[in-house]
Design a protein around this motif. Structure first.
Motif, short mmCIF file in Angstrom:
data_model
loop_
_atom_site.label_atom_id
_atom_site.label_comp_id
_atom_site.label_asym_id
_atom_site.label_seq_id
_atom_site.Cartn_x
_atom_site.Cartn_y
_atom_site.Cartn_z
N GLU A 1 -3.09 13.54 -53.70
CA GLU A 1 -3.03 13.86 -55.12
C GLU A 1 -2.06 15.03 -55.22
O GLU A 1 -2.22 16.05 -54.55
CB GLU A 1 -4.41 14.27 -55.65
N THR A 2 -1.05 14.88 -56.03
CA THR A 2 -0.03 15.92 -56.12
C THR A 2 -0.43 16.97 -57.14
O THR A 2 -0.72 16.65 -58.29
CB THR A 2 1.33 15.31 -56.48
N THR A 3 -0.44 18.21 -56.68
CA THR A 3 -0.78 19.34 -57.54
C THR A 3 -0.13 20.59 -56.97
O THR A 3 0.42 20.56 -55.88
CB THR A 3 -2.32 19.51 -57.63
N VAL A 4 -0.19 21.67 -57.72
CA VAL A 4 0.33 22.94 -57.23
C VAL A 4 -0.76 23.58 -56.38
O VAL A 4 -1.93 23.63 -56.78
CB VAL A 4 0.70 23.89 -58.39
N ILE A 5 -0.38 24.05 -55.20
CA ILE A 5 -1.33 24.73 -54.32
C ILE A 5 -0.75 26.06 -53.87
O ILE A 5 0.44 26.32 -54.04
CB ILE A 5 -1.68 23.90 -53.08
#
Length: 197
Positions: A184-188
């Motif tokens: 799942e692509t997200t800002v980390i």
């Protein structure tokens, strides 16, 4: 603008406090000198871009950034300036110097910021072309193996002996490889810990 004091003497990252003649305080972040263990560590260009996007387009609490300089002839490495924020740097994950009754508040605040960060729609803040949109866990495992292998070869300054591999790391890596998480692509935040937030 003189940069007069090191703020993070306990890490290898070069972070310096700067005071303008007006009395305004800033932080200069630069790559450390010398060879780095990882090509992705201390990427101040990446750090600047993300802080700028988050600061300009979200309510994630980040310091304002003022400029990125890529010219290595200025101070020897790329660097950027950001605002100085008064606060405390907690280097002890047990928070031994903080009253027990307050520790939960610190952890809750850290988790709330992490939730805000994960909820950012990176496409809407100018980061749609940033990073890869899949294969995160495979890349992390490969990076973890590379970094821990290099760290294992390092010598203890106290004993002079090789530090050696982390116990059970190979078993953990095999298990993680055999039990992949869905992407799942997200800002980390790649180094989210108390002394780095």
């Amino acid at each position: 603008m003189p940069c007069d004091q090191a703020l993070e003497t306990f890490t290898e990252k070069a972070t310096h406090g700067c005071v303008h003649v007006s009395g305004a305080r800033f932080v200069l972040r630069k790559k450390p000198s010398g060879k780095l263990l990882s090509k992705t560590a201390h990427a101040v260009e990446r750090e600047y871009r993300i802080l700028k996007a988050l600061g300009d387009h979200t309510d994630v609490p980040v310091p304002r950034v003022f400029g990125l300089c890529l010219d290595v002839d200025i101070i020897g490495t790329p660097f950027y300036l950001m605002e100085f924020l008064q606060g405390r740097v907690i280097t002890d994950p047990l928070m031994s110097n903080i009253p027990h009754s307050q520790r939960r508040q610190y952890w809750k605040a850290a988790v709330k910021v992490l939730v805000k960060l994960h909820n950012v729609d990176f496409n809407n803040i100018g980061l749609s072309d940033y990073g890869k949109s899949s294969g995160y866990y495979k890349r992390q495992l490969k990076s973890l193996l590379r970094v821990t292998t290099a760290q294992a070869r390092a010598r203890s300054p106290r004993t002079g002996e090789s530090i050696g591999p982390l116990p059970y790391l190979s078993e953990i890596l095999v298990w993680l490889d055999n039990n992949p998480c869905p992407d799942e692509t997200t800002v980390i935040h790649g180094d989210f810990k108390l002394d780095n937030i």
